[in-house]
Design a protein around this motif. Structure first.
Motif, short mmCIF file in Angstrom:
data_model
loop_
_atom_site.label_atom_id
_atom_site.label_comp_id
_atom_site.label_asym_id
_atom_site.label_seq_id
_atom_site.Cartn_x
_atom_site.Cartn_y
_atom_site.Cartn_z
N UNK A 141 87.72 -5.81 50.04
CA UNK A 141 86.48 -6.05 51.03
C UNK A 141 85.60 -5.21 51.21
N UNK A 142 86.27 -3.78 51.77
CA UNK A 142 85.39 -2.77 52.19
C UNK A 142 84.64 -2.09 50.60
N UNK A 143 85.12 -2.28 49.49
CA UNK A 143 84.12 -1.98 48.29
C UNK A 143 83.23 -2.69 48.25
N UNK A 144 83.28 -4.02 48.39
CA UNK A 144 82.18 -5.17 48.14
C UNK A 144 81.21 -4.70 49.44
N UNK A 145 81.62 -4.41 50.43
CA UNK A 145 80.70 -4.19 51.65
C UNK A 145 79.67 -2.76 51.19
N UNK A 146 80.57 -2.03 50.47
CA UNK A 146 79.89 -0.49 50.35
C UNK A 146 78.98 -0.72 49.26
N UNK A 147 79.31 -1.45 47.96
CA UNK A 147 78.66 -1.64 46.91
C UNK A 147 77.42 -2.60 46.98
N UNK B 252 80.40 -12.80 54.82
CA UNK B 252 81.34 -13.46 53.54
C UNK B 252 82.38 -12.07 52.93
N UNK B 253 81.69 -11.10 52.85
CA UNK B 253 82.81 -10.06 52.22
C UNK B 253 83.74 -9.58 53.30
N UNK C 147 74.22 -4.93 39.63
CA UNK C 147 73.88 -5.23 38.09
C UNK C 147 74.75 -4.81 37.20
N UNK C 148 75.51 -3.47 37.53
CA UNK C 148 76.56 -2.70 36.90
C UNK C 148 77.91 -3.53 37.02
N UNK C 149 77.89 -3.91 38.22
CA UNK C 149 79.41 -4.84 38.31
C UNK C 149 79.48 -5.92 37.53
N UNK D 171 89.91 2.09 42.41
CA UNK D 171 89.49 0.58 42.06
C UNK D 171 90.27 0.42 40.60
N UNK D 172 91.02 -0.41 40.38
CA UNK D 172 91.43 -0.69 39.20
C UNK D 172 90.46 -1.20 38.28
N UNK D 173 90.38 -0.18 36.97
CA UNK D 173 88.99 -0.69 36.16
C UNK D 173 89.22 -1.94 35.52
#
Length: 486
Positions: free
Chosen positions: A120-126, A145-146, A225-227, A88-90
């Motif tokens: 989309x995969x990141x959002x589903x995971x996180x 939605x994700x 929360x971190x995101x 993921x690009x910081x």
């Protein structure tokens, strides 16, 4: 009969034959060149290896180990060589406020489908977990939605989730990322997400020890929360409130020290460089530029920038060639060589020898995508230090003399991975010319078709200018060929 047929052919026939041959070989050459530029391989060679070799019973032989390795060393290097993992690009931009605005202005899509699918995969995971069934807004609606490809469908689903639960933090996150068309609007949504996220996080903390499901819920709420806090810090940085952004990042790293894999320190480094707080930058590097921690272009090039800053203002290649390099200059040059070995694509962007595009949402370490992302945010910091780019210009190419076979053996890092080009082509938009390292030699068939096309064109020209002489020559060649066959 064949002989009499050949000697009765007219100049027009030979001219048509050579022109047709030149045209066909030219088309093959153009297609080969296009295929090589787009995919990095020869089409004819690829078809030959993949389809023709099995038909004629050819067997693929394993290539011998490079001479630079013994058998044991070669096996060890293959085991240790890192895979082409996408990160993921910081410092990734905001979809609605930045990427979409670029598309509205230029008409070009800055993100690839592959990149957006990874997000989309990141959002589903996180942002999802097994206990989402307890929250109607999260189960079904936000999970769907994700996964939606259509941005408007995602935004509509977020509003539906808020109708069921006005404290759905992930719905506010989606609206901040995709519906907000300015950073100010995105910040407003993220503040609402923060308020909802902190309330849910506190509830999860109170009951996380009751069952494994509650622990999973706490992890999910921590991720949210971190995101949100990180994106709020990035909003502050983009809106010019840099000291506030630095404080938010430091507090976030202190509150969640185990989440170092999110690379929040790279956001902090960029903000500190904007403040020109070089002592603080050095302190961050002292902690994260460690041999046991994964490297990045931001770490390596920032370390090189700080060392270049100490000598770049007074550096002159003419003076250095006469008196030799000082100890500080040697340290700076070695730091640049280290950075270039880690990611050799960055200098051309910093030196503006290659045009930049918007950075993707995911990057490949040591690849062109990482170079684009780094240079997009850090070029201004190199320009701010007088002489830094001049020092880089004078010294960066010297790196390649130390690693003549980068795919086989590295100097300070592992051998350069050979899979970066393929992954970068999927991450970067099609209108961007992907940087390739090491540069590939042109395949044999491109040289062959170019030579065939040129030779046929020359024969066509000669046949047109000197038809009688060329007919005599063709008949002589035909006579010799027939005589040899008989």
């Amino acid at each position: 009969n064949d002989f009499f047929f050949l000697i009765t052919l007219t100049p027009k026939f030979y001219f048509a034959l050579t022109v047709t041959s030149s045209f066909i070989s030219g088309l093959i050459f153009v297609f080969e060149w296009w295929h090589f530029r787009k995919y990095g391989t020869s089409f004819i060679e690829q078809v030959s290896v993949s389809h023709l070799r099995p038909l004629i019973g050819g067997a693929e032989n394993n290539p011998p180990a490079p001479a630079a390795f013994s058998a044991g060393e070669n096996e060890t290097s293959r085991q240790n060589m890192p895979e082409c993992k996408v990160w993921r690009n910081p410092l990734n931009l905001f979809r609605g406020a930045e990427y979409s605005r670029y598309m509205w202005v230029t008409g070009k899509e800055p993100l690839t489908y592959y990149d957006m699918n990874l997000s989309a995969q990141d959002h589903q995971t996180f942002f999802t977990c097994d206990t989402d069934a307890l929250r109607p807004s999260d189960t079904g609606i936000m999970q769907k939605a994700w996964r939606e490809r259509n941005p408007q469908a995602r935004i509509k689903a977020a509003y539906q989730a808020l109708e069921l639960n006005n404290d759905c933090a992930t719905a506010y996150v989606l609206l901040a990322e995709e519906e907000a068309t300015t950073i100010v609007d995105a910040e407003k949504y993220f503040k609402q997400a923060l308020k909802a996220g902190e309330m849910i996080y506190r509830k999860s903390q109170n009951c996380h020890s009751q069952s494994p499901q509650h622990e999973a819920q706490l992890r999910r709420d921590t991720n949210v929360l971190v995101y949100v806090k990180r994106r709020l810090a990035m909003c502050a940085r983009k809106l010019g409130r840099i000291r506030e952004a630095v404080k938010m990042m430091r507090d976030l790293m202190k509150e969640f020290p185990l989440l170092s894999m999110l690379n929040i320190h790279e956001n902090l480094l960029e903000a500190l460089l904007e403040l020109q707080a070089y002592a603080d930058v050095q302190a961050v590097l002292a902690k994260y530029d460690d041999i046991s921690l994964p490297k990045s272009a931001a770490i390596c090039y920032t370390a090189a920038l700080l060392k270049a800053r100490a000598v770049s203002e007074r550096f002159s290649p003419e003076t250095a060639s006469k008196r030799g390099l000082s100890a500080a200059e040697i340290n700076a040059v070695e730091a640049i060589h280290r950075a270039v070995e880690f990611n050799p694509h960055v200098p051309k962007y910093l030196l503006e020898m290659k045009s930049l595009v918007l950075p993707p949402e995911h990057i490949l370490k040591r690849g062109d995508s990482e170079a684009v992302a780094y240079a997009f945010f850090h070029l201004q910091h190199w320009k701010r230090i007088e002489g830094a780019l001049n020092l880089l210009h004078c010294t960066w190419e010297g790196t390649f003399r130390m690693i003549p076979y980068p795919l086989e053996k590295g100097h300070l890092f592992y051998p350069y991975p050979s899979c970066t080009e393929t992954a970068d082509r999927e991450l970067l938009p099609t209108f961007h010319e992907v940087s390739v390292y090491p540069q590939k030699e042109l395949p044999f068939f491109i040289h062959f078709t170019a030579g065939l096309c040129s030779f046929s064109a020359m024969l066509a020209l000669l046949t047109h200018q000197f038809p009688e002489l060329m007919v005599i020559f063709a008949k002589a060649v035909s006579t010799v060929s027939v005589m040899e066959l008989t």
